[in-house]
Design a protein around this motif. Structure first.
Motif, mmCIF file in Angstrom:
data_model
loop_
_atom_site.group_PDB
_atom_site.id
_atom_site.type_symbol
_atom_site.label_atom_id
_atom_site.label_comp_id
_atom_site.label_asym_id
_atom_site.label_seq_id
_atom_site.Cartn_x
_atom_site.Cartn_y
_atom_site.Cartn_z
ATOM 1 N N ASP A 19 0.848 -1.173 -0.064
ATOM 2 C CA ASP A 19 0.113 0.077 0.007
ATOM 3 C C ASP A 19 0.871 1.106 0.041
ATOM 4 O O ASP A 19 1.482 1.536 1.059
ATOM 5 N N VAL A 20 0.771 1.979 -1.093
ATOM 6 C CA VAL A 20 1.608 3.262 -1.376
ATOM 7 C C VAL A 20 0.948 4.399 -1.411
ATOM 8 O O VAL A 20 0.183 4.499 -2.470
ATOM 9 N N ALA A 21 0.669 4.966 -0.355
ATOM 10 C CA ALA A 21 -0.154 6.483 -0.220
ATOM 11 C C ALA A 21 -1.569 6.001 -1.027
ATOM 12 O O ALA A 21 -2.103 6.954 -1.817
ATOM 13 N N GLY A 22 -2.188 5.025 -0.767
ATOM 14 C CA GLY A 22 -3.507 4.272 -1.053
ATOM 15 C C GLY A 22 -3.569 3.663 -2.214
ATOM 16 O O GLY A 22 -4.593 2.951 -2.585
ATOM 17 N N ALA A 23 -2.368 3.534 -2.921
ATOM 18 C CA ALA A 23 -2.254 2.527 -4.338
ATOM 19 C C ALA A 23 -2.220 1.257 -3.662
ATOM 20 O O ALA A 23 -0.839 1.102 -2.965
ATOM 21 N N VAL A 24 -2.916 0.017 -4.076
ATOM 22 C CA VAL A 24 -2.573 -1.067 -3.474
ATOM 23 C C VAL A 24 -2.401 -2.068 -4.656
ATOM 24 O O VAL A 24 -3.015 -1.965 -5.474
ATOM 25 N N GLN A 25 -1.271 -2.942 -4.320
ATOM 26 C CA GLN A 25 -0.979 -4.130 -5.247
ATOM 27 C C GLN A 25 -0.893 -5.410 -4.588
ATOM 28 O O GLN A 25 0.031 -5.102 -3.307
ATOM 29 N N ARG A 26 -0.892 -6.684 -5.096
ATOM 30 C CA ARG A 26 -0.805 -7.758 -4.282
ATOM 31 C C ARG A 26 0.348 -8.693 -5.380
ATOM 32 O O ARG A 26 0.457 -8.350 -6.569
ATOM 33 N N ALA A 27 0.891 -9.523 -4.392
ATOM 34 C CA ALA A 27 1.907 -10.248 -5.253
ATOM 35 C C ALA A 27 2.097 -11.672 -4.462
ATOM 36 O O ALA A 27 1.927 -11.471 -3.246
ATOM 37 N N GLU B 134 6.372 -13.526 -7.769
ATOM 38 C CA GLU B 134 6.121 -12.337 -8.365
ATOM 39 C C GLU B 134 7.068 -11.093 -7.393
ATOM 40 O O GLU B 134 7.399 -11.411 -6.415
ATOM 41 N N THR B 135 7.314 -10.164 -8.313
ATOM 42 C CA THR B 135 8.056 -8.999 -7.735
ATOM 43 C C THR B 135 7.248 -7.849 -7.804
ATOM 44 O O THR B 135 6.951 -7.537 -8.982
ATOM 45 N N LEU B 136 7.063 -6.876 -6.734
ATOM 46 C CA LEU B 136 6.582 -5.686 -6.953
ATOM 47 C C LEU B 136 7.831 -4.718 -6.633
ATOM 48 O O LEU B 136 8.640 -4.698 -5.811
ATOM 49 N N ARG B 137 7.820 -3.620 -7.608
ATOM 50 C CA ARG B 137 8.691 -2.505 -7.439
ATOM 51 C C ARG B 137 7.729 -1.478 -7.175
ATOM 52 O O ARG B 137 6.729 -1.098 -7.884
ATOM 53 N N ARG C 124 7.674 8.045 -0.049
ATOM 54 C CA ARG C 124 6.380 8.301 0.549
ATOM 55 C C ARG C 124 5.893 7.284 1.543
ATOM 56 O O ARG C 124 6.327 6.139 1.345
ATOM 57 N N PRO C 125 5.349 7.531 2.400
ATOM 58 C CA PRO C 125 4.723 6.499 3.353
ATOM 59 C C PRO C 125 4.236 5.155 2.732
ATOM 60 O O PRO C 125 3.443 5.417 1.842
ATOM 61 N N HIS C 126 4.526 4.094 3.327
ATOM 62 C CA HIS C 126 4.093 2.907 2.344
ATOM 63 C C HIS C 126 3.974 1.600 3.533
ATOM 64 O O HIS C 126 4.724 1.515 4.691
ATOM 65 N N THR C 127 3.176 0.861 3.131
ATOM 66 C CA THR C 127 2.795 -0.459 4.101
ATOM 67 C C THR C 127 2.984 -1.705 3.446
ATOM 68 O O THR C 127 2.561 -1.975 2.158
ATOM 69 N N VAL C 128 3.583 -2.766 4.042
ATOM 70 C CA VAL C 128 3.655 -4.123 3.563
ATOM 71 C C VAL C 128 2.891 -5.103 4.364
ATOM 72 O O VAL C 128 3.077 -4.860 5.602
#
Length: 206
Positions: free
Chosen positions: A160-168, A172-175, A180-184
């Protein structure tokens, strides 16, 4: 006889310098590429002009000892290693489990083993991340232009990067921008494991 030695010495020194320069250029280039540094980045870190470093790597100049010292400091190696005659000298360093620092998230459900080299922490950070289901790691913003890479080995994670969410999931790899504040988060019912690499001072992303 002393005069004859004096006449021969400049030629001997010049030949020796040319040989050293040839080996030095290969060594500097090899170390720079091993650290994934551009000529500009090495120039910035060492205080040696980019054009001079390029000439050294192409064996077009014989640098002063002061220049070699500045480059060795920027590359985190001893000046003796830079001047070593063998240009394929191996570098092997081993850290034990006991020597590996571990960070724990605020909820106690995520653990980050610092497996990156402490000497590169200002521009490259590397972690082995393990998480319990539901574990969450909140991070403040890193410096502008920084990028984080999360390669999932087991389980499933959500970024979750500033409200933008993606799953893996596993494989798989996320970049993503981490300036900015981010959550794993470890989502699902199974524990998760991933490799996290933080690239600091990356090119500024607009």
């Amino acid at each position: 006889m002393g005069v004859e030695r004096g006449r021969e010495r400049p030629k001997d020194l010049m030949t020796g310098a040319q040989v050293l320069s040839g080996q030095l250029g290969k060594t500097i280039q090899r170390l720079r590429k091993a650290y994934n540094l551009s000529l500009s980045e090495l120039a910035e870190q060492s205080g040696v002009a980019k054009s001079i470093i390029s000439q050294i790597e192409r064996n077009e100049t014989n640098p002063t000892l002061a220049t070699i010292w500045r480059l060795s400091q920027a590359l985190d190696v001893s000046i003796e290693r830079v001047l070593a005659t063998g240009d394929e000298e191996p570098f092997i360093e081993k850290s034990s489990r006991a020597d590996t620092p571990i960070l724990v998230s605020d909820d106690g459900r995520m653990r980050l083993s610092i497996i990156g080299w402490i000497k590169t922490v200002e521009w490259l950070q590397w972690y082995d991340l393990s998480a319990d289901p539901g574990g969450e790691l909140d991070s403040d913003a890193h410096q502008r232009g920084s990028v984080e890479c999360l390669s999932v080995l087991e389980g499933e994670f959500e970024i979750d990067v500033a409200g933008a969410v993606q799953r893996a999931r596993s494989g798989e790899t996320l970049r993503y921008r981490c300036d900015r504040p981010h959550t794993v988060r470890c989502i699902g019912d199974a524990p998760g494991r991933a490799t996290m690499v933080v690239i600091m001072k990356a090119a500024v992303m607009e």
